[in-house]
Design a protein around this motif. Sequence first.
Motif, PDB file in Angstrom:
ATOM      1  N   GLY A 119       8.459  27.389 -50.059  1.00  0.00           N
ATOM      2  CA  GLY A 119       9.209  26.173 -49.726  1.00  0.00           C
ATOM      3  C   GLY A 119       8.449  24.910 -50.099  1.00  0.00           C
ATOM      4  N   TYR A 120       7.661  24.961 -51.192  1.00  0.00           N
ATOM      5  CA  TYR A 120       6.895  23.800 -51.650  1.00  0.00           C
ATOM      6  C   TYR A 120       5.937  23.277 -50.568  1.00  0.00           C
ATOM      7  CZ  TYR A 120      10.493  23.871 -55.261  1.00  0.00           C
ATOM      8  OH  TYR A 120      11.336  24.262 -56.266  1.00  0.00           O
ATOM      9  N   GLY A 121       5.349  24.222 -49.853  1.00  0.00           N
ATOM     10  CA  GLY A 121       4.404  23.829 -48.810  1.00  0.00           C
ATOM     11  C   GLY A 121       5.089  23.258 -47.588  1.00  0.00           C
ATOM     12  N   PHE A 148      -0.131  18.106 -51.965  1.00  0.00           N
ATOM     13  CA  PHE A 148      -1.407  17.553 -51.505  1.00  0.00           C
ATOM     14  C   PHE A 148      -2.545  18.540 -51.779  1.00  0.00           C
ATOM     15  CE2 PHE A 148       1.634  15.171 -48.908  1.00  0.00           C
ATOM     16  CZ  PHE A 148       1.170  13.869 -49.118  1.00  0.00           C
ATOM     17  N   ALA A 149      -3.721  17.947 -52.094  1.00  0.00           N
ATOM     18  CA  ALA A 149      -4.879  18.779 -52.446  1.00  0.00           C
ATOM     19  C   ALA A 149      -5.298  19.669 -51.296  1.00  0.00           C
ATOM     20  CB  ALA A 149      -6.055  17.891 -52.875  1.00  0.00           C
ATOM     21  N   ASP A 153      -5.476  23.328 -52.793  1.00  0.00           N
ATOM     22  CA  ASP A 153      -6.876  23.751 -52.906  1.00  0.00           C
ATOM     23  C   ASP A 153      -7.205  24.813 -51.864  1.00  0.00           C
ATOM     24  OD1 ASP A 153      -7.396  22.128 -55.009  1.00  0.00           O
ATOM     25  OD2 ASP A 153      -8.447  20.575 -53.871  1.00  0.00           O
ATOM     26  N   THR A 154      -6.612  24.696 -50.684  1.00  0.00           N
ATOM     27  CA  THR A 154      -6.874  25.690 -49.636  1.00  0.00           C
ATOM     28  C   THR A 154      -6.212  27.021 -49.968  1.00  0.00           C
ATOM     29  OG1 THR A 154      -6.949  23.897 -48.015  1.00  0.00           O
ATOM     30  CG2 THR A 154      -6.750  26.121 -47.157  1.00  0.00           C
ATOM     31  N   TYR A 163     -11.567  24.704 -46.042  1.00  0.00           N
ATOM     32  CA  TYR A 163     -11.543  23.533 -46.915  1.00  0.00           C
ATOM     33  C   TYR A 163     -11.895  22.309 -46.076  1.00  0.00           C
ATOM     34  CZ  TYR A 163      -9.378  19.572 -49.368  1.00  0.00           C
ATOM     35  OH  TYR A 163      -9.127  18.351 -49.946  1.00  0.00           O
ATOM     36  N   VAL A 164     -12.904  21.552 -46.533  1.00  0.00           N
ATOM     37  CA  VAL A 164     -13.287  20.306 -45.871  1.00  0.00           C
ATOM     38  C   VAL A 164     -12.967  19.178 -46.833  1.00  0.00           C
ATOM     39  CG1 VAL A 164     -15.128  18.982 -44.787  1.00  0.00           C
ATOM     40  CG2 VAL A 164     -15.121  21.474 -44.613  1.00  0.00           C
ATOM     41  N   GLY A 165     -11.954  18.415 -46.506  1.00  0.00           N
ATOM     42  CA  GLY A 165     -11.518  17.349 -47.381  1.00  0.00           C
ATOM     43  C   GLY A 165     -12.382  16.107 -47.261  1.00  0.00           C
ATOM     44  N   PRO A 166     -12.252  15.178 -48.198  1.00  0.00           N
ATOM     45  CA  PRO A 166     -12.986  13.916 -48.098  1.00  0.00           C
ATOM     46  C   PRO A 166     -12.461  13.073 -46.940  1.00  0.00           C
ATOM     47  CG  PRO A 166     -11.409  13.818 -49.902  1.00  0.00           C
ATOM     48  CD  PRO A 166     -11.382  15.233 -49.398  1.00  0.00           C
ATOM     49  N   ILE A 167     -13.321  12.215 -46.437  1.00  0.00           N
ATOM     50  CA  ILE A 167     -12.923  11.311 -45.360  1.00  0.00           C
ATOM     51  C   ILE A 167     -12.202  10.119 -45.987  1.00  0.00           C
ATOM     52  CG2 ILE A 167     -13.735   9.845 -43.477  1.00  0.00           C
ATOM     53  CD1 ILE A 167     -16.140  11.711 -43.211  1.00  0.00           C
TER      54      ILE A 167
END
Length: 606
Positions: A119-121, A148-149, A153-154, A163-167
Amino acid sequence: MIRSGLTFKLSILLALIGVLASGSTGYYAYRANRTMLVGEASRNLLTSTELLGQRFSQTIDDMAADTLVLAAMPSSSLVASATDDKAIRPDRARLSQVFASFMKHHSEYLQARLISRDGYGLERIRFDREGAGATQVGDESLQEKGQFAYVFDTLALPPGRVYVGPITINHEHGSHYAEGRPTLRLATPVATPAGRVVGVVVVDVDLAAMFQRLQADLPAAYDVYLANEWGDFLVHPDVSKTFGFDKGRRILMQDSFPATQPLFERSTDTLLLNGLAHPEQAPGEVLAFVRRPFGQTAGNRFIVLGLGKPLAGVLTGANLLGDEIVRMVLVSSALAILLAILFARALTKPLQILTHAATHFLSEHTMDPLPLRRTDEIGVLARCFDRMRREIRSQVNALHDKQHELVHLANHDVLTGLPNRMLFMHRLETAIRQAAAHHDRLAVLFVDLDRFKQINDQFGHSVGDSVLTAVARRLQQVLTGEHTVARLGGDEFIVLVEGALATDQASELADRIVRALDDDLPVDGRRMTVGASIGIAEYPQDGSSARELLLNADAAMYAAKSEGRSFSLRYCQLPEVQRLKVAGAKPAQHNDTTPMPAQDDAEPVE
């Protein structure tokens, strides 16, 4: 058992006493010299920064563990992979309760979501922070997040990885309380028992709330800095300098503090700056920076965390703290009276005793003995305070002893215990000033050992050191307390003779020294004859400064040594001619040893 409400009351009292005790301790600690204060403050600040960095990393790891717990629940894979919402409605309801519980017990969580791979996330479960509580977003408001990344990415990660995204600043539309706030995202894949990844669990963390919790144990006066791996400020005392990349203007830590550049080049992990050593880098501050990895699975990403403390508080805090202590004593006394009325007379006396002990921290005697035998919280505090006071007193005494020892070592020769060159020159300059003021005279005797190099070469440096020590003792026996004898270095000694009869005594004293050193010296079970050559310079005819007297005495010694005399007097009365006057001759029985050239067994005076 402590009566109901007493714990809260005692907590207030103990907090006040703790402030007084820490203030008293700080007052005596700040009396050390400026360099030691700044150095100690820098080391303490670095420790606090490292601790804050560890807590920051541990907090992220704990949040990552929460994310893994949500993803590992059997209902998560069922809900994420379901095609029929009615069939999984009970599972979804139970899972929603778990998400709600996580949001309730973690006030720093802004969002918690379960996102399907299909469902496209599409979001399957979503809880948003709404003021102090959390609300579940209805099915009609769930969004597709596949672009979204933090989703795609996850999904590419194996199960069990985080996954630890940027702040960044959260700009997602409809994120309620989280929109526009600094956010850290953590996500992990959701997999079926067969290992097929069917979705992700995403947790959005409020950076401000997380740091507020981390800073709870730090003093309010500390400034906190945080930058990502590129140097962009994420936390700064001036909020206008944070997240510059989100506002179209990047403000970098390495531009504000150029000395931090090695941290971003990975050539160092820690950095200390202070306004004394680097006024252009840290004006008016003491700063500590550490580089920490960012998340368990973040690869080479890192953050740079810094703490700052005003330099003025480090250097002038002792003076300011005296006034603060007086005010604190008056306030605490007033509070003690008020609390005694409110909390009963039984609590008043031990608290007053502890207050008095805190305000007279290093005093030998207090108003009354501390209540060390009590078994309640006051007794515990009294015992801790007594141990702390004894320990600090012991440390202060040890520090004074070390300072006295260092002063002695700085002014005396380690081998012989005699004054060294620095102390002798100071005494000579003082003696010259006094002699000039009272029109007195003084003399300087430059003593050089004749056979020391032969002894050193034949028997070794250990025996040579013993010879120097024996010579020093012999010189002290010959001289009186009115004379100053020092070791310049090597086998060179110097004697200062003061007083109106100094010039008359100089030759006699030189003769006594020569005879004393011509006698055998007991050294390590041996009897050795050293011998000496002496040069004499008199004030004022041979020089008006310490340097001139020392140089002329040295020259006279070389003349005596080269001509085989015991000692000589050098003075400079004529403008073009330097005259040497022989004041004595060596005993004949010692002429069997050929005198060594002056440059071989004596070092010229600098």
